[in-house]
Design a protein around this motif. Structure first.
Motif, PDB file in Angstrom:
ATOM      1  N   ALA A 231       0.846  -1.191   0.000  1.00  0.00           N
ATOM      2  CA  ALA A 231       0.000   0.000   0.000  1.00  0.00           C
ATOM      3  C   ALA A 231       0.881   1.239   0.000  1.00  0.00           C
ATOM      4  CB  ALA A 231      -0.908  -0.004   1.232  1.00  0.00           C
ATOM      5  N   ASP A 232       0.300   2.356  -0.390  1.00  0.00           N
ATOM      6  CA  ASP A 232       0.992   3.632  -0.285  1.00  0.00           C
ATOM      7  C   ASP A 232       1.061   4.048   1.179  1.00  0.00           C
ATOM      8  OD1 ASP A 232      -0.633   4.833  -3.270  1.00  0.00           O
ATOM      9  OD2 ASP A 232       1.393   4.019  -3.042  1.00  0.00           O
ATOM     10  N   LYS A 234       0.458   6.807   2.476  1.00  0.00           N
ATOM     11  CA  LYS A 234      -0.693   7.642   2.857  1.00  0.00           C
ATOM     12  C   LYS A 234      -1.930   6.819   3.179  1.00  0.00           C
ATOM     13  CE  LYS A 234      -1.948   8.371  -2.000  1.00  0.00           C
ATOM     14  NZ  LYS A 234      -2.097   9.379  -3.082  1.00  0.00           N
ATOM     15  N   GLU A 235      -1.925   5.521   2.809  1.00  0.00           N
ATOM     16  CA  GLU A 235      -3.071   4.654   3.080  1.00  0.00           C
ATOM     17  C   GLU A 235      -3.041   4.043   4.476  1.00  0.00           C
ATOM     18  OE1 GLU A 235      -5.852   3.394   0.873  1.00  0.00           O
ATOM     19  OE2 GLU A 235      -5.321   5.481   0.406  1.00  0.00           O
ATOM     20  N   ARG A 238      -5.606   5.214   7.152  1.00  0.00           N
ATOM     21  CA  ARG A 238      -6.966   4.734   6.873  1.00  0.00           C
ATOM     22  C   ARG A 238      -7.104   3.257   7.236  1.00  0.00           C
ATOM     23  NH1 ARG A 238      -9.444   1.778   3.254  1.00  0.00           N
ATOM     24  NH2 ARG A 238      -7.553   1.521   1.995  1.00  0.00           N
ATOM     25  N   LEU A 239      -6.104   2.458   6.890  1.00  0.00           N
ATOM     26  CA  LEU A 239      -6.150   1.023   7.206  1.00  0.00           C
ATOM     27  C   LEU A 239      -6.121   0.791   8.719  1.00  0.00           C
ATOM     28  CD1 LEU A 239      -3.652  -0.222   4.470  1.00  0.00           C
ATOM     29  CD2 LEU A 239      -6.116  -0.695   4.536  1.00  0.00           C
ATOM     30  N   ARG A 254       6.387   2.852  -0.559  1.00  0.00           N
ATOM     31  CA  ARG A 254       5.453   1.721  -0.490  1.00  0.00           C
ATOM     32  C   ARG A 254       5.632   0.998   0.847  1.00  0.00           C
ATOM     33  NH1 ARG A 254       1.316   1.461  -3.722  1.00  0.00           N
ATOM     34  NH2 ARG A 254       1.416  -0.796  -3.975  1.00  0.00           N
ATOM     35  N   ALA A 266      -8.209  -5.268   0.558  1.00  0.00           N
ATOM     36  CA  ALA A 266      -7.764  -4.369  -0.506  1.00  0.00           C
ATOM     37  C   ALA A 266      -7.514  -5.174  -1.775  1.00  0.00           C
ATOM     38  CB  ALA A 266      -6.501  -3.628  -0.089  1.00  0.00           C
TER      39      ALA A 266
END
Length: 295
Positions: A231-232, A234-235, A238-239, A254, A266
């Motif tokens: 995932a990025d 920045k994610e 949220r996760l 990453r 995801a």
């Protein structure tokens, strides 16, 4: 040797530390896993007759352990989280002293002390005073004193606290060998302490056993719950707000993510083989959202 707990309960005022436990143990190693404050120490102190239950009973081969009194304690070896010692005693003198307390003849105590010093890797430090030992050495001495009387029941509360990785390996091998014809209950919050040597594991939370079984049974109960994917960065926040995250590994922008979810979390996520550590996180880890803003 068989230990049974029937409706075992311990209350301290309005707080119920152990709640209606019905468990039995025969031979081998049992791992008691849980966070601090789960009730593990209270349970072990009852099994060692240091605390009386508020309700229920503990039976050894069908007999109440509190009625057996000294007869039961002759079967028992116990390592508490904090064990007492005379700081001016040498390691050897301390173990001989424990042998005397447990009623061993001097010749037997001396032989047993020599064996145990070798088993826990303290032969070179037999003449060192207890107050001069490192934390890990004190813990190894505590393990030795618990095994002094060749107990048929060995109860160890957080035995590897303060031990380095090599000492942990030595300890696991020692307990695995010792448990061949005995009953060992090992309480810890360190998964690796029991993952490879316990034939039965109890997961304890808020005074209750929330899951029990072999390590394989417990990890298999986590199937289709453990996922890995990239995932990025920045994610991640949220996760973390939605899932329990087991591990993250950052590579440039990453991130390799391992998390717990009841369904595919995801695109590109792949189901992976669960570990006992994943089960520990599932039952005892921070709730989703508590790690919000992780990265």
């Amino acid at each position: 040797m068989k230990l049974e707990m029937n409706k075992l309960t311990k209350k301290f005022g309005d707080v119920t530390a152990v709640k209606q436990l019905n468990l039995s143990m025969t031979g081998g190693v049992y791992g008691l896993l849980g966070k601090n404050g789960a009730g593990k120490t209270t349970l072990m102190r009852m099994l060692c007759t240091l605390l009386r239950p508020t309700e229920g009973e503990i039976l050894c081969n069908g007999r109440d352990i509190f009625k057996m009194a000294g007869e039961y304690r002759r079967f028992l070896g116990y390592l508490p989280q904090d064990f007492g010692f005379y700081p001016e005693f040498t390691v050897e003198d301390y173990l001989l002293y424990i042998g005397a307390i447990k009623g061993l003849p001097p010749s037997v105590a001396k032989k047993r002390t020599k064996e145990l010093l070798a088993a826990v890797g303290l032969e070179k430090y037999a003449g060192r005073k207890m107050k001069k030992l490192s934390g890990g050495m004190k813990r190894r001495t505590g393990i030795a004193q618990a095994m002094m009387n060749q107990p048929e029941i060995l109860i160890l509360d957080e035995p590897t606290a303060g031990l380095d990785p090599n000492e942990r390996i030595r300890f696991r091998n020692l307990i695995s060998e010792f448990s061949e014809d005995r009953l060992v209950l090992l309480s810890t919050h360190i998964v690796s302490d029991v993952e490879y040597i316990a034939h039965d594991i109890w997961l304890m939370n808020e005074g209750k056993i929330v899951r029990q079984g072999t390590p394989k049974q417990i990890t298999e109960s986590m199937k289709q719950r453990v996922w890995e994917f990239c995932a990025d960065r920045k994610e991640i926040s949220r996760l973390a707000a939605k899932y329990k995250i087991s591990n993250i590994k950052t590579e440039n922008q990453r991130v390799q993510v391992r998390l717990l979810a009841g369904e595919k979390p995801a695109e590109g996520a792949r189901e992976v083989t669960p570990s006992l550590e994943d089960a520990f996180l599932y039952y005892f880890g921070e709730e989703a959202g508590e790690m919000h803003g992780l990265l």
